[in-house]
Design a protein around this motif. Structure first.
Motif, PDB file in Angstrom:
ATOM      1  N   THR A 229       7.258 -23.442   4.959  1.00 55.41           N
ATOM      2  CA  THR A 229       7.581 -23.528   3.536  1.00 55.41           C
ATOM      3  C   THR A 229       8.852 -22.751   3.221  1.00 55.41           C
ATOM      4  OG1 THR A 229       5.221 -23.668   3.038  1.00 55.41           O
ATOM      5  CG2 THR A 229       6.666 -23.134   1.220  1.00 55.41           C
ATOM      6  N   CYS A 230       8.967 -21.575   3.787  1.00 56.47           N
ATOM      7  CA  CYS A 230      10.148 -20.743   3.545  1.00 56.47           C
ATOM      8  C   CYS A 230      11.403 -21.415   4.087  1.00 56.47           C
ATOM      9  CB  CYS A 230       9.949 -19.374   4.179  1.00 56.47           C
ATOM     10  SG  CYS A 230      11.299 -18.249   3.850  1.00 56.47           S
ATOM     11  N   SER A 231      11.324 -21.973   5.284  1.00 58.58           N
ATOM     12  CA  SER A 231      12.508 -22.617   5.863  1.00 58.58           C
ATOM     13  C   SER A 231      12.857 -23.899   5.123  1.00 58.58           C
ATOM     14  CB  SER A 231      12.298 -22.902   7.350  1.00 58.58           C
ATOM     15  OG  SER A 231      11.285 -23.870   7.531  1.00 58.58           O
ATOM     16  N   TRP A 232      11.883 -24.542   4.504  1.00 54.80           N
ATOM     17  CA  TRP A 232      12.147 -25.760   3.739  1.00 54.80           C
ATOM     18  C   TRP A 232      12.827 -25.441   2.409  1.00 54.80           C
ATOM     19  CZ3 TRP A 232       9.753 -27.701  -0.867  1.00 54.80           C
ATOM     20  CH2 TRP A 232      10.113 -29.010  -1.157  1.00 54.80           C
ATOM     21  N   MET A 233      12.426 -24.340   1.769  1.00 60.16           N
ATOM     22  CA  MET A 233      12.950 -24.000   0.440  1.00 60.16           C
ATOM     23  C   MET A 233      14.203 -23.127   0.489  1.00 60.16           C
ATOM     24  SD  MET A 233      11.442 -25.429  -1.994  1.00 60.16           S
ATOM     25  CE  MET A 233      12.082 -24.486  -3.342  1.00 60.16           C
ATOM     26  N   GLU A 234      14.470 -22.504   1.607  1.00 60.88           N
ATOM     27  CA  GLU A 234      15.583 -21.561   1.679  1.00 60.88           C
ATOM     28  C   GLU A 234      16.937 -22.176   1.315  1.00 60.88           C
ATOM     29  OE1 GLU A 234      17.367 -18.134   4.618  1.00 60.88           O
ATOM     30  OE2 GLU A 234      16.031 -19.638   5.421  1.00 60.88           O
ATOM     31  N   PRO A 235      17.300 -23.354   1.822  1.00 59.03           N
ATOM     32  CA  PRO A 235      18.613 -23.904   1.446  1.00 59.03           C
ATOM     33  C   PRO A 235      18.728 -24.180  -0.054  1.00 59.03           C
ATOM     34  CG  PRO A 235      17.726 -25.066   3.341  1.00 59.03           C
ATOM     35  CD  PRO A 235      16.648 -24.166   2.827  1.00 59.03           C
ATOM     36  N   VAL A 236      17.684 -24.724  -0.649  1.00 50.77           N
ATOM     37  CA  VAL A 236      17.714 -25.026  -2.086  1.00 50.77           C
ATOM     38  C   VAL A 236      17.819 -23.744  -2.896  1.00 50.77           C
ATOM     39  CG1 VAL A 236      16.441 -26.056  -3.989  1.00 50.77           C
ATOM     40  CG2 VAL A 236      16.389 -27.133  -1.734  1.00 50.77           C
ATOM     41  N   LEU A 237      16.993 -22.761  -2.587  1.00 49.49           N
ATOM     42  CA  LEU A 237      17.025 -21.497  -3.324  1.00 49.49           C
ATOM     43  C   LEU A 237      18.349 -20.767  -3.118  1.00 49.49           C
ATOM     44  CD1 LEU A 237      13.409 -20.177  -2.766  1.00 49.49           C
ATOM     45  CD2 LEU A 237      14.376 -21.139  -4.842  1.00 49.49           C
TER      46      LEU A 237
ATOM     47  N   SER B   4      20.767 -19.886  -6.183  1.00 50.38           N
ATOM     48  CA  SER B   4      21.112 -18.479  -6.379  1.00 50.38           C
ATOM     49  C   SER B   4      22.624 -18.276  -6.379  1.00 50.38           C
ATOM     50  CB  SER B   4      20.486 -17.618  -5.281  1.00 50.38           C
ATOM     51  OG  SER B   4      19.088 -17.697  -5.339  1.00 50.38           O
ATOM     52  N   PHE B   5      23.329 -18.961  -5.485  1.00 49.11           N
ATOM     53  CA  PHE B   5      24.785 -18.848  -5.436  1.00 49.11           C
ATOM     54  C   PHE B   5      25.412 -19.422  -6.700  1.00 49.11           C
ATOM     55  CE2 PHE B   5      29.022 -20.389  -4.177  1.00 49.11           C
ATOM     56  CZ  PHE B   5      29.572 -19.185  -3.786  1.00 49.11           C
ATOM     57  N   PHE B   6      24.882 -20.519  -7.195  1.00 47.61           N
ATOM     58  CA  PHE B   6      25.356 -21.138  -8.436  1.00 47.61           C
ATOM     59  C   PHE B   6      25.202 -20.168  -9.606  1.00 47.61           C
ATOM     60  CE2 PHE B   6      24.552 -24.018 -12.074  1.00 47.61           C
ATOM     61  CZ  PHE B   6      25.733 -24.727 -12.042  1.00 47.61           C
ATOM     62  N   ILE B   7      24.051 -19.535  -9.719  1.00 48.16           N
ATOM     63  CA  ILE B   7      23.817 -18.563 -10.786  1.00 48.16           C
ATOM     64  C   ILE B   7      24.743 -17.356 -10.619  1.00 48.16           C
ATOM     65  CG2 ILE B   7      22.104 -16.945 -11.724  1.00 48.16           C
ATOM     66  CD1 ILE B   7      19.985 -19.092 -11.107  1.00 48.16           C
ATOM     67  N   LEU B   8      24.919 -16.897  -9.397  1.00 46.21           N
ATOM     68  CA  LEU B   8      25.817 -15.777  -9.125  1.00 46.21           C
ATOM     69  C   LEU B   8      27.247 -16.100  -9.542  1.00 46.21           C
ATOM     70  CD1 LEU B   8      26.170 -12.968  -7.731  1.00 46.21           C
ATOM     71  CD2 LEU B   8      26.754 -14.256  -5.675  1.00 46.21           C
ATOM     72  N   CYS B   9      27.703 -17.328  -9.261  1.00 43.77           N
ATOM     73  CA  CYS B   9      29.067 -17.729  -9.656  1.00 43.77           C
ATOM     74  C   CYS B   9      29.220 -17.729 -11.171  1.00 43.77           C
ATOM     75  CB  CYS B   9      29.388 -19.110  -9.092  1.00 43.77           C
ATOM     76  SG  CYS B   9      29.665 -19.096  -7.324  1.00 43.77           S
TER      77      CYS B   9
END
Length: 83
Positions: free
Chosen positions: A16-24, A28-33
């Motif tokens: 589950t973690c490896s499946w969701m990691e790219p999306v999250l 997160s990078f989008f929000i950070l930008c």
């Protein structure tokens, strides 16, 4: 995932973690930008969203009360609190 890879709760959690990691990570990078851009705008004393909303509010007041002095309505609207 195949059933042999999901036999324990640890394997399920890992999948589950490896499946969701790219999306999250992308979200997160989008929000950070956006947070970085907002802080840079504040550093430059730019308030584009706030100014746009205040100007829209002032324009609506001027359209609603055409018999009143437009400049006074504008100044009132721009300087009044948001609530």
């Amino acid at each position: 995932a195949e059933e042999k890879d999901l036999e324990t709760w640890l394997e399920v959690g890992s999948w589950t973690c490896s499946w969701m990691e790219p999306v999250l990570g992308q979200v997160s990078f989008f929000i950070l930008c956006f947070a970085f851009a907002r802080n840079q705008m504040i550093n430059l004393n730019w308030k584009p969203y706030t100014s746009a909303i205040k100007n829209l509010r002032a324009r609506r007041l001027q359209e609603r009360y055409p018999q009143m002095n437009g400049m006074i309505l504008y100044q009132f609207s721009v300087n009044a609190d948001w609530n």
